[in-house]
Design a protein around this motif. Structure first.
Motif, PDB file in Angstrom:
ATOM      1  N   TYR A  95      -0.880  13.000  -5.025  1.00  0.00           N
ATOM      2  CA  TYR A  95      -0.152  14.135  -4.468  1.00  0.00           C
ATOM      3  C   TYR A  95      -0.811  15.406  -4.986  1.00  0.00           C
ATOM      4  O   TYR A  95      -0.709  15.719  -6.163  1.00  0.00           O
ATOM      5  CB  TYR A  95       1.318  14.115  -4.909  1.00  0.00           C
ATOM      6  N   LYS A 127       0.862  -1.175   0.000  1.00  0.00           N
ATOM      7  CA  LYS A 127       0.000   0.000   0.000  1.00  0.00           C
ATOM      8  C   LYS A 127       0.902   1.229   0.000  1.00  0.00           C
ATOM      9  O   LYS A 127       1.768   1.369   0.862  1.00  0.00           O
ATOM     10  CB  LYS A 127      -0.895  -0.001   1.235  1.00  0.00           C
ATOM     11  N   VAL A 128       0.717   2.074  -0.990  1.00  0.00           N
ATOM     12  CA  VAL A 128       1.532   3.271  -1.084  1.00  0.00           C
ATOM     13  C   VAL A 128       0.646   4.459  -1.423  1.00  0.00           C
ATOM     14  O   VAL A 128      -0.420   4.307  -2.002  1.00  0.00           O
ATOM     15  CB  VAL A 128       2.644   3.148  -2.162  1.00  0.00           C
ATOM     16  N   LYS A 129       1.115   5.628  -1.044  1.00  0.00           N
ATOM     17  CA  LYS A 129       0.404   6.866  -1.340  1.00  0.00           C
ATOM     18  C   LYS A 129       0.648   7.213  -2.809  1.00  0.00           C
ATOM     19  O   LYS A 129       1.785   7.327  -3.232  1.00  0.00           O
ATOM     20  CB  LYS A 129       0.935   7.978  -0.432  1.00  0.00           C
ATOM     21  N   LYS A 130      -0.428   7.379  -3.576  1.00  0.00           N
ATOM     22  CA  LYS A 130      -0.268   7.646  -4.997  1.00  0.00           C
ATOM     23  C   LYS A 130      -0.752   9.024  -5.407  1.00  0.00           C
ATOM     24  O   LYS A 130      -0.392   9.506  -6.454  1.00  0.00           O
ATOM     25  CB  LYS A 130      -0.989   6.580  -5.828  1.00  0.00           C
ATOM     26  N   THR A 156       6.417   1.432  -8.928  1.00  0.00           N
ATOM     27  CA  THR A 156       6.756   0.037  -9.208  1.00  0.00           C
ATOM     28  C   THR A 156       7.835  -0.003 -10.286  1.00  0.00           C
ATOM     29  O   THR A 156       8.056   0.988 -10.993  1.00  0.00           O
ATOM     30  CB  THR A 156       5.528  -0.739  -9.706  1.00  0.00           C
ATOM     31  N   SER A 158      12.983   1.728  -7.563  1.00  0.00           N
ATOM     32  CA  SER A 158      11.683   1.296  -7.044  1.00  0.00           C
ATOM     33  C   SER A 158      11.796   0.847  -5.595  1.00  0.00           C
ATOM     34  O   SER A 158      10.823   0.895  -4.852  1.00  0.00           O
ATOM     35  CB  SER A 158      11.077   0.195  -7.917  1.00  0.00           C
ATOM     36  N   ARG A 180       7.539  14.514  -8.676  1.00  0.00           N
ATOM     37  CA  ARG A 180       8.236  13.311  -8.205  1.00  0.00           C
ATOM     38  C   ARG A 180       8.667  12.400  -9.361  1.00  0.00           C
ATOM     39  O   ARG A 180       9.837  12.030  -9.439  1.00  0.00           O
ATOM     40  CB  ARG A 180       7.366  12.549  -7.205  1.00  0.00           C
ATOM     41  N   GLN A 188       6.523   3.874  -3.953  1.00  0.00           N
ATOM     42  CA  GLN A 188       5.309   4.339  -4.622  1.00  0.00           C
ATOM     43  C   GLN A 188       5.407   4.183  -6.143  1.00  0.00           C
ATOM     44  O   GLN A 188       4.421   4.306  -6.842  1.00  0.00           O
ATOM     45  CB  GLN A 188       4.966   5.781  -4.237  1.00  0.00           C
ATOM     46  N   TYR A 234      11.964   4.252  -3.739  1.00  0.00           N
ATOM     47  CA  TYR A 234      10.663   4.916  -3.856  1.00  0.00           C
ATOM     48  C   TYR A 234       9.584   3.863  -4.116  1.00  0.00           C
ATOM     49  O   TYR A 234       9.209   3.618  -5.262  1.00  0.00           O
ATOM     50  CB  TYR A 234      10.672   5.929  -4.999  1.00  0.00           C
TER      51      TYR A 234
END
Length: 182
Positions: free
Chosen positions: A19, A14-17, A102, A95, A70, A100, A98
């Motif tokens: 912004y 689970k990542v913050k996508k 892949t 990846s 980003r 977020q 970071y």
């Protein structure tokens, strides 16, 4: 839960996508510094990356906004690493730093970045020097110098190395492009 297909196992994370907020100076610094520290990028990569990012913005008219800075910054550093570093970074390393992004997303971003800049990775020594001295003038301002120097150390004498390396990469990219068109 891990996902699988024949011969492959993927982990879900689970990542913050999204912004949507303007990043702070500290957030931008930490985003870059995390990569420089983890992947051990050379100081020249910061200048080369800036040149590539500005080239993307100018040639492809890509805006640097809350939702794009980003991936643009990441691609600029990735391309700079591959052009400048003797032992360049792998996309998988980016990846990992970071999560977020892949590996597939980074591969796609890299290809888009190259296409949008028309595969122009060449940097002349005079262009490198122009950016180097512009950044040095910024460094003279308080606090910015200390923060930038913590992230990288830049030497003007390396401008010719950047030019030579970017010429080699440009030739290799054009050769690969011409082979793919055959």
């Amino acid at each position: 839960l891990p996902m699988a297909r024949p011969g492959m196992i993927y982990g879900m994370r689970k990542v913050k996508k999204q912004y949507n907020e303007i990043p702070s100076e500290e957030e931008i610094y930490e985003f870059g510094h995390q990569l420089f520290r983890t992947v051990q990028l050379s100081s020249e990569c910061s200048i080369v990356s800036l040149i590539y990012v500005e080239r993307l913005m100018e040639v492809a008219k890509v805006p640097l906004v809350c939702s794009t800075w980003r991936p643009i910054f990441l691609c600029g550093l990735l391309m700079a690493s591959k052009v400048w570093q003797d032992l360049s970074s792998w996309n998988i390393e980016f990846s990992t730093v970071y999560p977020q992004f892949t590996l597939d997303a980074i591969n796609h971003l890299e290809l888009q970045f190259l296409r949008m800049t028309k595969w122009d990775l060449y940097i002349s020594s005079s262009l490198y020097a122009k950016y180097y001295f512009a950044l040095r003038s910024l460094l003279a301002k308080s606090d910015f110098r200390q923060r930038y120097n913590r992230m990288v150390e830049v030497h003007a004498s390396d401008a010719m190395k950047v030019q030579k390396r970017s010429e080699q990469v440009k030739e290799a990219a054009l050769l690969q492009l011409s082979r793919s068109m055959d």
